[in-house]
Design a protein around this motif. Sequence first.
Motif, PDB file in Angstrom:
ATOM      1  N   ARG A  39       0.841  -1.211   0.000  1.00 11.69           N
ATOM      2  CA  ARG A  39       0.000   0.000   0.000  1.00 11.69           C
ATOM      3  C   ARG A  39       0.867   1.250   0.000  1.00 11.69           C
ATOM      4  O   ARG A  39       1.868   1.315   0.712  1.00 11.69           O
ATOM      5  CB  ARG A  39      -0.906   0.025   1.243  1.00 11.69           C
ATOM      6  CG  ARG A  39      -1.893  -1.130   1.325  1.00 11.69           C
ATOM      7  CD  ARG A  39      -2.904  -1.102   0.209  1.00 11.69           C
ATOM      8  NE  ARG A  39      -3.899  -2.152   0.377  1.00 11.69           N
ATOM      9  CZ  ARG A  39      -4.603  -2.684  -0.624  1.00 11.69           C
ATOM     10  NH1 ARG A  39      -4.409  -2.286  -1.869  1.00 11.69           N
ATOM     11  NH2 ARG A  39      -5.490  -3.631  -0.383  1.00 11.69           N
ATOM     12  N   LEU A  42      -1.170   7.270  -2.535  1.00 12.94           N
ATOM     13  CA  LEU A  42      -1.218   7.606  -3.963  1.00 12.94           C
ATOM     14  C   LEU A  42      -1.696   9.034  -4.201  1.00 12.94           C
ATOM     15  O   LEU A  42      -1.667   9.517  -5.343  1.00 12.94           O
ATOM     16  CB  LEU A  42      -2.144   6.624  -4.699  1.00 12.94           C
ATOM     17  CG  LEU A  42      -1.667   5.162  -4.739  1.00 12.94           C
ATOM     18  CD1 LEU A  42      -2.740   4.273  -5.377  1.00 12.94           C
ATOM     19  CD2 LEU A  42      -0.364   5.016  -5.516  1.00 12.94           C
ATOM     20  N   GLU A 250      -6.455   0.789  -7.785  1.00 12.87           N
ATOM     21  CA  GLU A 250      -5.535   1.933  -7.681  1.00 12.87           C
ATOM     22  C   GLU A 250      -5.858   2.985  -8.730  1.00 12.87           C
ATOM     23  O   GLU A 250      -5.822   4.188  -8.451  1.00 12.87           O
ATOM     24  CB  GLU A 250      -4.080   1.455  -7.843  1.00 12.87           C
ATOM     25  CG  GLU A 250      -3.580   0.658  -6.647  1.00 12.87           C
ATOM     26  CD  GLU A 250      -2.140   0.172  -6.781  1.00 12.87           C
ATOM     27  OE1 GLU A 250      -1.685  -0.559  -5.887  1.00 12.87           O
ATOM     28  OE2 GLU A 250      -1.471   0.503  -7.789  1.00 12.87           O
TER      29      GLU A 250
END
Length: 398
Positions: A39, A42, A250
């Motif tokens: 993880r 982002l 994502e």
Amino acid sequence: MVKHMPTIKHLECSRCKTHVSAEEPRTLCPTCKGSLYVRYDLSPLRGARDDIARQAAKSPWLGMWRYRSVLPEAKPVTLGEGWTPILASKRYPGVLLKEEGANPTGTFKARGLALAVTMARHYGLRKLAVPSAGNAAGALAAYAAAANIEAHIFMPRDVPFANYVEAIAYGANVTLVNGLISDCGRIVAERKDAEGWFDISTLKEPFRVEGKKTMGYELVEQLGWEYPDAVFYPTGGGVGLIGMWKAFDELEELGWVKPGKKPRMVAVQSAGCAPVVGAFEHGKNASEMWEGAKTFAAGLRVPKPYGDSIMLEILRQSGGIALALPDEKILSSLKDWARNEGIFLSPEGAAATAAYAHLLETGYLKPGDRVVLFNTGSGLKYTDVTALAMQIDRPAAA
Ligand SMILES: Cc1ncc(COP(=O)(O)O)c(C=O)c1O
Ligand SMILES: [Zn+2]
């Protein structure tokens, strides 16, 4: 350059959601033995998509490392993997074939092993071990050679001959086992502590999924940042399926994909070894060990995949399906695509093309639906098994 490279925030267990640090090499969740996901934060990369694509267009060929901004920060061990062609079928409108045979070592396994070996070097690991149906072994052997790391490989005695030859040529330590990948996995598990091997078995470390997720980024970018209606994936251990689904999650978090429904994921197996299909059809959350696994699609001979529960959840979430085709149907699709499209599929890839034809017939798909079929490897890695299936013998000299 895009400034923001995400450092790994933590590793997260796919089952119990425990967080563990990525400061040291990890295999499974220390609490429940679930597979770990990487993880990142982002958020700094939202809006960076077009910059990244522009940079990639200006750079020398980057392959899957065009997605470095969403991969761990480490110096790549690369042999030119990824950014493979996506080919329109000459006959079926809407069908695109993702040609993974173009990768180093001739299969998509290159992506996962490039990243796993990159991270192994980053952590200073010296000895890697893998149980393999064949192609992961070849890929590990190549990347380990490139990184000057030891590779210890366990694969079934009857793997396609190319897998044996390439592993030897790359200088790996190869053991052929009388049994299947599950037996090979047992040997690695028993010996790894005494030998000091780091186990990079499918879904027992976090980075092979991370490398294979680039297939999801790539197919979406190659379709103009849009999802197809369905993705057909020849499924053994399931790393690619799981990796692509992670990529789609994502991409949504990043805002890089045009809003739309995620693709239906279609897991394709051989009727000779179909544990995921069995579990899917019975509404179960885990598979049962498939006894007497037998198919010429060697990569699909995985009788009890470690990531079965994750795969089954993805198939259901995506509104997809798992189906198995008999080897005769797989072989006739292989011949059909060779003669009519000029593409020599791997048997695993031919399972995907056969599944597409089947699902058109049943009406699950309409002829114009946009689908991506994965040819996960080059047919050239299977000349011995395919020759046997096609009953081709070299003619004796006159
Ligand atoms: C050519 C090929 N296709 C598909 C698979 C199955 O891959 P996965 O483990 O990602 O399901 C393999 C695995 O060995 C393979 O070699
Ligand atoms: Zn856990």
